[in-house]
Scaffold this active site. Structure first.
Site, PDB file in Angstrom:
ATOM      1  CG  HIS A 196       3.035  -7.699   5.373  1.00  0.00           C
ATOM      2  ND1 HIS A 196       2.387  -6.924   4.434  1.00  0.00           N
ATOM      3  CD2 HIS A 196       2.066  -8.201   6.184  1.00  0.00           C
ATOM      4  CE1 HIS A 196       1.088  -6.984   4.628  1.00  0.00           C
ATOM      5  NE2 HIS A 196       0.851  -7.744   5.686  1.00  0.00           N
TER       6      HIS A 196
ATOM      7  CG  HIS B  63       2.723  -7.178  10.622  1.00  0.00           C
ATOM      8  ND1 HIS B  63       1.533  -6.652  11.095  1.00  0.00           N
ATOM      9  CD2 HIS B  63       2.389  -8.330   9.978  1.00  0.00           C
ATOM     10  CE1 HIS B  63       0.530  -7.436  10.734  1.00  0.00           C
ATOM     11  NE2 HIS B  63       1.023  -8.463  10.063  1.00  0.00           N
TER      12      HIS B  63
ATOM     13  CG  HIS C  87       0.829 -13.683  10.947  1.00  0.00           C
ATOM     14  ND1 HIS C  87       1.534 -12.838  11.774  1.00  0.00           N
ATOM     15  CD2 HIS C  87       0.155 -12.894  10.085  1.00  0.00           C
ATOM     16  CE1 HIS C  87       1.284 -11.584  11.425  1.00  0.00           C
ATOM     17  NE2 HIS C  87       0.446 -11.583  10.404  1.00  0.00           N
ATOM     18  CG  ASP C  88       2.145 -11.657   7.575  1.00  0.00           C
ATOM     19  OD1 ASP C  88       1.632 -10.663   8.128  1.00  0.00           O
ATOM     20  OD2 ASP C  88       1.528 -12.382   6.762  1.00  0.00           O
TER      21      ASP C  88
ATOM     22  CG  ASP D 176      -2.719 -10.116  10.257  1.00  0.00           C
ATOM     23  OD1 ASP D 176      -2.924 -10.886   9.307  1.00  0.00           O
ATOM     24  OD2 ASP D 176      -1.735  -9.365  10.311  1.00  0.00           O
TER      25      ASP D 176
HETATM   26  C1  EPV Z   1      -4.570  -0.671   7.326  1.00  0.00           C
HETATM   27  C2  EPV Z   1      -4.931  -1.796   6.398  1.00  0.00           C
HETATM   28  N1  EPV Z   1      -5.602  -1.510   5.301  1.00  0.00           N
HETATM   29  C3  EPV Z   1      -5.952  -2.491   4.420  1.00  0.00           C
HETATM   30  C4  EPV Z   1      -6.672  -2.171   3.251  1.00  0.00           C
HETATM   31  C5  EPV Z   1      -7.039  -3.167   2.351  1.00  0.00           C
HETATM   32  C6  EPV Z   1      -6.663  -4.488   2.629  1.00  0.00           C
HETATM   33  C7  EPV Z   1      -7.006  -5.587   1.670  1.00  0.00           C
HETATM   34  O1  EPV Z   1      -6.349  -6.613   1.677  1.00  0.00           O
HETATM   35  N2  EPV Z   1      -8.023  -5.374   0.858  1.00  0.00           N
HETATM   36  C8  EPV Z   1      -8.351  -6.397  -0.139  1.00  0.00           C
HETATM   37  C9  EPV Z   1      -9.687  -6.118  -0.741  1.00  0.00           C
HETATM   38  C10 EPV Z   1     -10.012  -7.255  -1.688  1.00  0.00           C
HETATM   39  C11 EPV Z   1     -10.696  -5.988   0.391  1.00  0.00           C
HETATM   40  C12 EPV Z   1      -5.944  -4.835   3.761  1.00  0.00           C
HETATM   41  C13 EPV Z   1      -5.587  -3.849   4.671  1.00  0.00           C
HETATM   42  N3  EPV Z   1      -4.883  -4.127   5.831  1.00  0.00           N
HETATM   43  C14 EPV Z   1      -4.397  -5.264   6.389  1.00  0.00           C
HETATM   44  C15 EPV Z   1      -4.449  -6.640   5.897  1.00  0.00           C
HETATM   45  C16 EPV Z   1      -5.404  -7.542   6.375  1.00  0.00           C
HETATM   46  C17 EPV Z   1      -5.387  -8.851   5.903  1.00  0.00           C
HETATM   47  O2  EPV Z   1      -6.294  -9.797   6.228  1.00  0.00           O
HETATM   48  C18 EPV Z   1      -6.949 -10.038   7.469  1.00  0.00           C
HETATM   49  C19 EPV Z   1      -6.016  -9.899   8.652  1.00  0.00           C
HETATM   50  C20 EPV Z   1      -7.450 -11.474   7.379  1.00  0.00           C
HETATM   51  C21 EPV Z   1      -8.125  -9.101   7.578  1.00  0.00           C
HETATM   52  C22 EPV Z   1      -4.457  -9.297   4.990  1.00  0.00           C
HETATM   53  C23 EPV Z   1      -3.509  -8.413   4.527  1.00  0.00           C
HETATM   54  C24 EPV Z   1      -3.513  -7.091   4.980  1.00  0.00           C
HETATM   55 CL1  EPV Z   1      -2.325  -5.978   4.370  1.00  0.00          CL
HETATM   56  N4  EPV Z   1      -3.782  -4.951   7.524  1.00  0.00           N
HETATM   57  N5  EPV Z   1      -3.871  -3.636   7.721  1.00  0.00           N
HETATM   58  C25 EPV Z   1      -4.569  -3.118   6.676  1.00  0.00           C
HETATM   59 MG    MG Z   2      -0.436 -12.246   6.015  1.00  0.00          MG
HETATM   60 ZN    ZN Z   3      -0.045 -10.014   9.088  1.00  0.00          ZN
END
Ligand code: EPV
Ligand code: MG
Ligand code: ZN
Length: 344
Positions: free
Chosen positions: A81, A85, A123-124, A235
């Protein structure tokens, strides 16, 4: 603050056409981080210009230069982040605006286009590489400020955006009439809050209904839903790129998750499996994340905008790669992040 020579140098950059950065700068498969890091601010200026936003909203080039440099300064350096990003997310918003012709097709108006690109860039802001629940568990200052309304980090990211806009010479919205100014800030706030995973999950049913019934630009609720979907699509856009880039991005996310898990252990708390480097099996977790969160986003985008089908297809291809890795790794019963490096 940002030094005068830095601003002048960026301002003097003849950002010109985006093709200067890459002949495939406007292609879905273009990976924006392939551009050398010191040219990212200039590429952001070029995106604002190429979308006609500089001209349409009377943005002073030096103001835009100072704003972009302040935003870059406003990001810390956690594994994922960070400003790279933010820059990548802004680039994907640019791709959607450009390739889906969202303004030309009247899905969005100019002000929404300006809000979307700016919200993606900001946004971050000031992310610490930890989640909302970690803020609350660690009783951080941000939790004391924002936990009553939820979306702790996202409220902070928006507050930081407003701070930058209120910094001398950085307000790219200064030439907007008061009504547009207020509306733009309101949309930027909604767009940044939309990147809170729990908010995204809570509107999935409405998003599916909108995708089934078709987008009605005359309905304010549909416009807000589209803003949210475009933000999450941007995102998560690392997952829509070629396999090696999206795998590398995922590993950086887990580096953040695992260091949070280490801190949770030191605090005497048990981290979730996803945050625990001793327990996490990344290929399986990635398949879950793609199935539960990322693929539905791009499937919705594909049904609303046929030109987005190839983005959905690439994300599905990446899921198949994770599946192959899961099969191979579990056969070798290699479990943690080091073992997947063998595929580099
Ligand atoms: C590669 C990749 N793996 C991830 C694996 C798990 C998760 C996660 O948060 N799991 C929580 C459980 C409760 C399900 C997020 C992941 N992730 C994100 C991401 C997406 C986000 O939220 C939005 C954009 C709204 C979808 C917010 C923050 C993040 Cl870091 N970006 N890349 C990734
Ligand atoms: Mg965020
Ligand atoms: Zn982000």
């Amino acid at each position: 603050q940002v030094s005068r020579e830095e601003t002048d140098q960026l301002c003097a950059e003849n950002t010109g056409s985006v093709a200067r950065y890459s002949p495939s700068f406007t292609a879905w498969e273009y990976f924006p981080r392939d551009l050398e890091e010191r040219r990212w601010p200039a590429a952001v200026l070029a995106m604002y210009e190429d979308l006609g936003l500089v001209h349409r909203f009377g943005i002073e080039r030096s103001t835009l230069a100072r704003f972009v440099l302040m935003v870059r300064k406003g990001y810390r350096d956690p594994p994922y982040h960070n400003f790279s990003h933010a820059y990548s997310v802004a680039h994907f918003a640019y791709l959607m605006l450009k390739n889906l012709q969202l303004v030309e097709s009247r899905c969005l108006d100019d002000l929404e286009s300006l809000s979307l690109l700016t919200a993606c860039l900001c946004h971050d802001l000031d992310h610490r590489g930890t989640t909302n629940s970690f803020q609350v568990a660690s009783r951080s200052v941000l939790a004391s400020l924002y936990s009553s309304e939820g979306s702790v980090m996202e409220q902070h990211h928006f507050a930081q955006s407003v701070c930058i806009l209120n910094t001398d010479g950085c307000n790219i919205l200064s030439e907007l009439p008061p009504k547009d100014y207020t509306q733009c800030l309101d949309m930027v706030r909604g767009m940044i809050l939309a990147t809170d995973l729990s908010r995204h999950l809570s509107i999935m049913t409405e998003l599916e209904a909108m995708a089934t019934g078709g987008y009605r630009s005359c309905e304010p609720r549909h416009r807000r839903l589209l803003h949210s979907l475009l933000m999450t699509a941007a995102d998560l856009s690392d997952q829509t790129k070629r396999w090696l880039s999206s795998k590398k991005a995922a590993k950086l996310v887990y580096r953040e998750f695992f260091s949070q898990g280490d801190m949770e252990k030191q605090m005497g708390n048990d981290p979730s499996e996803m945050m625990d480097r001793e327990r996490a099996f990344i290929p399986k977790l990635q398949i879950q994340f793609l199935d539960d969160i990322a693929l539905p986003v791009y499937s919705l985008m594909g049904s609303l905008f046929p030109a987005c089908e190839e983005v959905y297809a690439q994300t599905k291809a990446n899921r198949r790669c994770w599946q192959r890795m899961a099969d191979i790794c579990s056969r070798r019963n290699a479990t943690n992040v080091q073992s997947i490096d063998v595929f580099d």
